[in-house]
Design a protein around this motif. Structure first.
Motif, PDB file in Angstrom:
ATOM      1  N   THR A  93       0.845  -1.095   0.292  1.00 54.60           N
ATOM      2  CA  THR A  93       0.559   0.340   0.028  1.00 54.60           C
ATOM      3  C   THR A  93       0.665   1.398   0.062  1.00 54.60           C
ATOM      4  O   THR A  93       1.892   1.521   0.725  1.00 54.60           O
ATOM      5  N   ALA A  94      -0.076   2.490   0.155  1.00 48.11           N
ATOM      6  CA  ALA A  94       1.137   3.917  -0.023  1.00 48.11           C
ATOM      7  C   ALA A  94       1.586   3.209   0.730  1.00 48.11           C
ATOM      8  O   ALA A  94       2.677   4.220   1.664  1.00 48.11           O
ATOM      9  N   MET A  95       0.868   3.463   2.167  1.00 46.52           N
ATOM     10  CA  MET A  95       1.408   3.568   3.659  1.00 46.52           C
ATOM     11  C   MET A  95       2.835   2.745   4.030  1.00 46.52           C
ATOM     12  O   MET A  95       3.841   3.577   4.247  1.00 46.52           O
ATOM     13  N   GLN A  96       2.394   1.391   3.278  1.00 48.49           N
ATOM     14  CA  GLN A  96       3.665   0.267   3.466  1.00 48.49           C
ATOM     15  C   GLN A  96       5.004   0.944   2.106  1.00 48.49           C
ATOM     16  O   GLN A  96       6.372   1.214   2.984  1.00 48.49           O
ATOM     17  N   ASN A  97       4.116   1.091   1.178  1.00 48.96           N
ATOM     18  CA  ASN A  97       5.247   2.457   0.819  1.00 48.96           C
ATOM     19  C   ASN A  97       7.205   3.025   1.332  1.00 48.96           C
ATOM     20  O   ASN A  97       7.651   3.374   1.741  1.00 48.96           O
ATOM     21  N   ILE A  98       5.804   3.834   2.595  1.00 46.40           N
ATOM     22  CA  ILE A  98       6.493   4.997   2.536  1.00 46.40           C
ATOM     23  C   ILE A  98       6.877   4.513   4.107  1.00 46.40           C
ATOM     24  O   ILE A  98       7.949   5.337   4.245  1.00 46.40           O
ATOM     25  N   CYS A  99       6.633   3.387   4.438  1.00 50.71           N
ATOM     26  CA  CYS A  99       7.178   3.252   6.328  1.00 50.71           C
ATOM     27  C   CYS A  99       8.351   2.497   5.873  1.00 50.71           C
ATOM     28  O   CYS A  99       9.510   2.138   6.844  1.00 50.71           O
ATOM     29  N   THR A 110       7.766   0.372  13.720  1.00 59.48           N
ATOM     30  CA  THR A 110       6.249   1.176  13.367  1.00 59.48           C
ATOM     31  C   THR A 110       6.005   2.152  13.973  1.00 59.48           C
ATOM     32  O   THR A 110       4.791   2.786  12.450  1.00 59.48           O
ATOM     33  N   THR A 111       4.796   2.591  14.719  1.00 58.25           N
ATOM     34  CA  THR A 111       4.225   2.943  14.886  1.00 58.25           C
ATOM     35  C   THR A 111       4.971   4.718  14.334  1.00 58.25           C
ATOM     36  O   THR A 111       4.030   5.499  13.968  1.00 58.25           O
ATOM     37  N   GLU A 112       6.653   4.603  15.029  1.00 56.57           N
ATOM     38  CA  GLU A 112       7.102   6.174  14.716  1.00 56.57           C
ATOM     39  C   GLU A 112       7.301   5.993  12.944  1.00 56.57           C
ATOM     40  O   GLU A 112       6.281   7.322  12.407  1.00 56.57           O
ATOM     41  N   ALA A 113       6.746   5.089  12.022  1.00 59.74           N
ATOM     42  CA  ALA A 113       7.314   5.101  11.019  1.00 59.74           C
ATOM     43  C   ALA A 113       5.762   5.539   9.722  1.00 59.74           C
ATOM     44  O   ALA A 113       5.382   6.219   8.823  1.00 59.74           O
ATOM     45  N   GLN A 114       4.423   5.116  11.208  1.00 58.96           N
ATOM     46  CA  GLN A 114       3.779   5.118  10.689  1.00 58.96           C
ATOM     47  C   GLN A 114       2.832   6.388  10.948  1.00 58.96           C
ATOM     48  O   GLN A 114       2.514   7.421   9.946  1.00 58.96           O
ATOM     49  N   ASP A 115       3.153   7.418  12.075  1.00 62.75           N
ATOM     50  CA  ASP A 115       2.812   8.744  12.632  1.00 62.75           C
ATOM     51  C   ASP A 115       3.640   9.626  11.281  1.00 62.75           C
ATOM     52  O   ASP A 115       2.795  10.537  10.509  1.00 62.75           O
ATOM     53  N   ARG A 116       4.507   9.301  10.588  1.00 58.68           N
ATOM     54  CA  ARG A 116       5.179   9.517   9.607  1.00 58.68           C
ATOM     55  C   ARG A 116       5.037  10.005   8.484  1.00 58.68           C
ATOM     56  O   ARG A 116       4.510  10.936   7.936  1.00 58.68           O
ATOM     57  N   ALA A 117       4.279   8.653   8.415  1.00 64.65           N
ATOM     58  CA  ALA A 117       3.701   8.158   6.796  1.00 64.65           C
ATOM     59  C   ALA A 117       2.598   9.123   6.644  1.00 64.65           C
ATOM     60  O   ALA A 117       1.870   9.907   5.698  1.00 64.65           O
ATOM     61  N   ASN A 118       1.647   8.843   8.024  1.00 62.01           N
ATOM     62  CA  ASN A 118       0.423   9.556   7.746  1.00 62.01           C
ATOM     63  C   ASN A 118       0.715  11.100   7.603  1.00 62.01           C
ATOM     64  O   ASN A 118      -0.543  11.796   6.647  1.00 62.01           O
ATOM     65  N   ALA A 119       1.516  11.798   8.466  1.00 61.67           N
ATOM     66  CA  ALA A 119       1.811  13.468   8.415  1.00 61.67           C
ATOM     67  C   ALA A 119       2.292  13.639   6.692  1.00 61.67           C
ATOM     68  O   ALA A 119       1.554  14.797   6.450  1.00 61.67           O
ATOM     69  N   TYR A 131      -4.195   3.293   2.379  1.00 65.47           N
ATOM     70  CA  TYR A 131      -4.568   1.689   2.673  1.00 65.47           C
ATOM     71  C   TYR A 131      -4.450   1.602   0.937  1.00 65.47           C
ATOM     72  O   TYR A 131      -4.681   0.290   0.304  1.00 65.47           O
ATOM     73  N   LYS A 132      -4.717   2.856   0.227  1.00 57.99           N
ATOM     74  CA  LYS A 132      -4.413   2.389  -1.388  1.00 57.99           C
ATOM     75  C   LYS A 132      -3.033   1.394  -2.398  1.00 57.99           C
ATOM     76  O   LYS A 132      -2.395   2.003  -2.166  1.00 57.99           O
ATOM     77  N   TYR A 133      -3.253   0.233  -2.622  1.00 57.54           N
ATOM     78  CA  TYR A 133      -1.950   0.210  -3.512  1.00 57.54           C
ATOM     79  C   TYR A 133      -2.221   0.935  -4.912  1.00 57.54           C
ATOM     80  O   TYR A 133      -2.922   1.616  -4.813  1.00 57.54           O
ATOM     81  N   PRO A 134      -0.661   1.159  -5.558  1.00 55.96           N
ATOM     82  CA  PRO A 134      -0.034   1.902  -6.297  1.00 55.96           C
ATOM     83  C   PRO A 134      -1.145   1.965  -8.013  1.00 55.96           C
ATOM     84  O   PRO A 134      -1.701   2.696  -7.738  1.00 55.96           O
ATOM     85  N   ALA A 135      -2.071   0.717  -8.140  1.00 50.75           N
ATOM     86  CA  ALA A 135      -3.010   0.335  -9.358  1.00 50.75           C
ATOM     87  C   ALA A 135      -4.227   0.877  -9.081  1.00 50.75           C
ATOM     88  O   ALA A 135      -4.595   1.253  -9.972  1.00 50.75           O
ATOM     89  N   GLU A 136      -4.326   1.051  -7.778  1.00 45.61           N
ATOM     90  CA  GLU A 136      -5.799   2.027  -7.358  1.00 45.61           C
ATOM     91  C   GLU A 136      -5.280   3.424  -7.293  1.00 45.61           C
ATOM     92  O   GLU A 136      -6.321   4.179  -7.091  1.00 45.61           O
ATOM     93  N   LEU A 137      -4.110   4.015  -7.935  1.00 42.38           N
ATOM     94  CA  LEU A 137      -4.223   5.059  -7.900  1.00 42.38           C
ATOM     95  C   LEU A 137      -3.920   5.602  -9.262  1.00 42.38           C
ATOM     96  O   LEU A 137      -3.045   5.159  -9.834  1.00 42.38           O
ATOM     97  N   SER A 138      -3.694   6.690  -9.246  1.00 46.26           N
ATOM     98  CA  SER A 138      -3.618   7.782 -10.559  1.00 46.26           C
ATOM     99  C   SER A 138      -2.319   7.775 -10.768  1.00 46.26           C
ATOM    100  O   SER A 138      -1.247   7.439  -9.522  1.00 46.26           O
TER     101      SER A 138
END
Length: 242
Positions: A93-99, A110-119, A131-138
């Motif tokens: 997912t986008a989140m997982q790619n960023i984390c 994991t919590t620190e990474a997710q907080d940074r990714a959300n921001a 939560y979206k996968y790359p194929a679901e994004l423009s």
């Protein structure tokens, strides 16, 4: 921040970069433009060691990119790179790619990474799409995720290699807007692009390359109003008509 001195690079017998020298100060935005095949992308990839070079020196924050003892993986962790084709992991997912880089390279929880990714997802206008996968994004959304992923590593500089060239026209501005906000925040940036409107709005300097050489390295105003070389004038006359 970035010092490039007399860089020469060959692909076999082809001399792709010829005595290229320039520097980028902290907080400066430098746009690199020129015709296809002029060496723009190769030059920017040399800055973080993605392309080796045979002669000359490049230093980033006083670290020699071509030095024998340089840990290139560690260096790249501090230099964000955004490619034209996004380079996201499709099964994440986008989140997982960023984390991923945050936990594997920087050692964040994991919590620190997710907080940074959300921001960062909020910052690039994708706060609800983690939560979206790359194929679901423009394409534009994927590129903004790629920018957020690079920023998650807390880079000292960002390199962009034609970040809008693979996008549909209506998606280009959403990526350029994020890059413009980055520039306003004081991020050191080198940007290979044909988007001359972006260069006019954001760049401090413009480097024009042709046939592996830096033909002009000028302030934005000088480049657009007082280009010294005929080659740059011809390039601008063609690209600014569209």
């Amino acid at each position: 921040m970035i010092e490039i001195s007399n860089i020469n690079k060959w692909f076999g017998s082809f001399h792709v970069l010829k005595n290229c020298s320039t520097q980028v100060a902290k907080g400066e935005v430098v746009v690199i433009c020129g015709p296809s095949g002029s060496g723009k992308s190769t030059l920017i990839k040399c800055v973080n060691g993605l392309e080796p070079f045979q002669e000359g020196t490049i230093t980033v924050n006083d670290i020699s990119v071509g030095g024998k003892g340089t840990d290139l993986s560690k260096l790249r962790a501090h230099i964000g790179m955004v490619f034209q084709n996004f380079e996201l992991f499709p099964h994440m997912t986008a989140m997982q790619n960023i984390c991923l880089g945050q936990t594997k390279v920087l050692g964040r929880s994991t919590t620190e990474a997710q907080d940074r990714a959300n921001a960062l997802l909020q910052r690039v206008g994708l706060g609800e799409l983690g939560y979206k996968y790359p194929a679901e994004l423009s394409g534009g959304q994927q590129q903004r995720v790629a920018i957020a992923r690079a920023l998650a590593m807390d880079p000292i500089a960002m390199l962009f290699d034609e970040p809008t060239s693979a996008l549909d026209p209506e998606m280009i501005n959403e990526v350029l807007d994020v890059m413009q906000e980055l520039a306003r925040s004081g991020m050191t940036m080198m940007v290979v692009t044909h988007e001359m409107g972006f260069a006019r709005r954001v760049a401090d300097r413009v480097i024009f390359m042709d046939q592996g050489e830096i033909v002009e390295d000028a302030t934005k105003d000088d480049f657009f109003t007082r280009s010294r070389s005929e080659r740059a004038q011809l390039f601008l006359s063609k690209i600014l008509q569209h």
